[in-house]
Design an enzyme around this catalytic site. Structure first.
Site, PDB file in Angstrom:
ATOM      1  N   GLY A   1      46.057  45.600  43.135  1.00 33.44           N
ATOM      2  CA  GLY A   1      45.314  46.024  42.014  1.00 33.44           C
ATOM      3  C   GLY A   1      43.779  45.911  42.512  1.00 33.44           C
ATOM      4  O   GLY A   1      43.468  46.019  43.886  1.00 33.44           O
ATOM      5  N   GLU A   2      42.852  45.466  41.638  1.00 33.93           N
ATOM      6  CA  GLU A   2      41.430  45.000  41.800  1.00 33.93           C
ATOM      7  C   GLU A   2      40.740  46.506  42.021  1.00 33.93           C
ATOM      8  O   GLU A   2      39.549  46.522  42.208  1.00 33.93           O
ATOM      9  CB  GLU A   2      41.542  44.411  43.065  1.00 33.93           C
ATOM     10  CG  GLU A   2      42.060  43.076  43.078  1.00 33.93           C
ATOM     11  CD  GLU A   2      41.566  42.232  44.293  1.00 33.93           C
ATOM     12  OE1 GLU A   2      42.236  41.046  44.262  1.00 33.93           O
ATOM     13  OE2 GLU A   2      40.984  42.740  45.445  1.00 33.93           O
ATOM     14  N   GLY A   3      41.210  47.618  42.636  1.00 38.10           N
ATOM     15  CA  GLY A   3      40.668  48.999  42.919  1.00 38.10           C
ATOM     16  C   GLY A   3      40.824  49.150  44.431  1.00 38.10           C
ATOM     17  O   GLY A   3      40.425  49.960  45.008  1.00 38.10           O
TER      18      GLY A   3
END
Length: 350
Positions: free
Chosen positions: A317-319
């Protein structure tokens, strides 16, 4: 609600004629037609979304939305919720996975506190738009009110509006919120009408016994709240997350402003799915960054009709996936803009 209604009213279908014109331009480059495969598809879609057959590639920004989740009380995650603010601070110091990969891609990371149970000091790179200090435990009550869900969506829309005013060329989505795979699984189960087991995986790495518990908790939340799949706001408010709502708003705002939006993994796609359920044309503005290890992600991508650019077994995740995919999209745009035509190169065409 006014900002949301305004954004929905502005979203138009992507012009099919521009897709055709962009492909014709690509076919006149010094290569066999279609020989750059999906790079060409990304290039023509980028051109059609922006309405420019020679699109400029300026600043790229990943918005990483952060929020806490009441469902963590049920023991669905390997990590305590204190990790959410700790990771936000890591983002701000530039030490997280998304920071490293965004630097590699030449993208900026902006962190948005839309629902963290922590009071941050004003810091460069942090956008504080806190709607609440986390959601409530959806195994016992609705995750949030309808008004809170709309407010969080409008945070994302406002950021997209600001991105347009800044001249940002492409936005990406990211998230941080301990426990957020549980609402994401609940969202796709609610819309698809499938079993929770079909769309629930290990998140941060829980074992078999914890996975069985997680499935039961999510099912209990769905049974209690009975979200209406015909009403995306009902689904979001009853079993969603504040950062998921913020992502939904960013995606809606990007579509309203004709900004290409690169959607990261499972949790980000939950937000994109909410946006697509709110307006069918939104899917035309989305680039799906990658195919997540989380099993519910494939069903989400099928529902919104998006083909993932990468399949790297990512589940952070996180980008992070959005950062990697941005580089490939930019490569496609550079082919469209910089590759010589047959005439320019003095090469005979077929």
């Amino acid at each position: 609600m006014e900002l949301l209604e305004s954004a929905l009213a502005k979203i138009q279908p992507v012009d099919e004629a521009l897709l055709t014109e962009a492909q014709a331009k690509l076919d006149n480059k010094t290569k066999p037609p279609g020989s750059l495969g999906l790079l060409e598809e990304m290039a023509r879609r980028f051109a059609a979304i922006t309405g420019d057959l020679s699109p400029k590639m300026g600043k790229k920004v990943i918005f990483t939305f952060a929020g806490d989740h009441g469902i963590v009380e049920e023991g669905v995650s390997l990590f305590p919720k204190e990790v959410t603010p700790q990771m936000v601070l890591n983002f701000l110091r530039g030490g997280a996975g998304v920071n490293v990969l965004a630097r590699h891609a030449g993208a900026e990371v902006r962190v948005v506190d839309v629902g963290v149970d922590y009071d941050f000091e004003p810091t460069e790179g942090l956008i504080i738009r806190k709607i609440a200090k986390g959601t409530r435990n959806f195994a016992k009550e609705s995750a949030m009110t309808r008004e809170e869900a709309v407010a969080a969506i409008e945070v994302g829309i406002a950021l997209a509006d600001r991105a347009k005013a800044e001249g940002i060329s492409m936005v990406g989505t990211g998230e941080m919120g301990i426990g957020n795979t549980s609402p994401s699984s609940a969202i796709i189960a609610a819309f698809a009408g499938c079993s929770v087991r079909e769309v629930t995986h290990r998140g941060t790495g829980i074992g078999d016994q914890a996975l069985e518990h997680k499935i039961k908790v999510i099912q209990a939340g769905l049974d209690l709240n009975r979200p209406n799949p015909e009403d995306p706001l009902d689904v979001l408010s009853k079993v969603g997350g504040l950062e998921i709502a913020g992502i939904a708003g960013l995606v809606l705002g990007a579509a309203a402003n004709r900004i290409p939006v690169v959607v990261d993994g499972f949790i980000s796609t939950a937000g994109a799915l909410i946006a697509c359920e709110m307006h069918p044309n939104v899917r035309e503005y989305i680039f799906a960054a990658h195919n997540s290890v989380e099993i519910g992600h494939q069903m989400m991508l099928q529902r919104i009709g998006a083909k993932p650019i990468l399949d790297l077994q990512l589940r952070l995740g996180e980008g992070t996936g959005a950062a990697l995919a941005m580089g490939l999209i930019e490569a496609g745009v550079k082919v469209l803009n910089e590759m010589a035509t047959f005439e320019e190169a003095g090469v005979a065409s077929s």
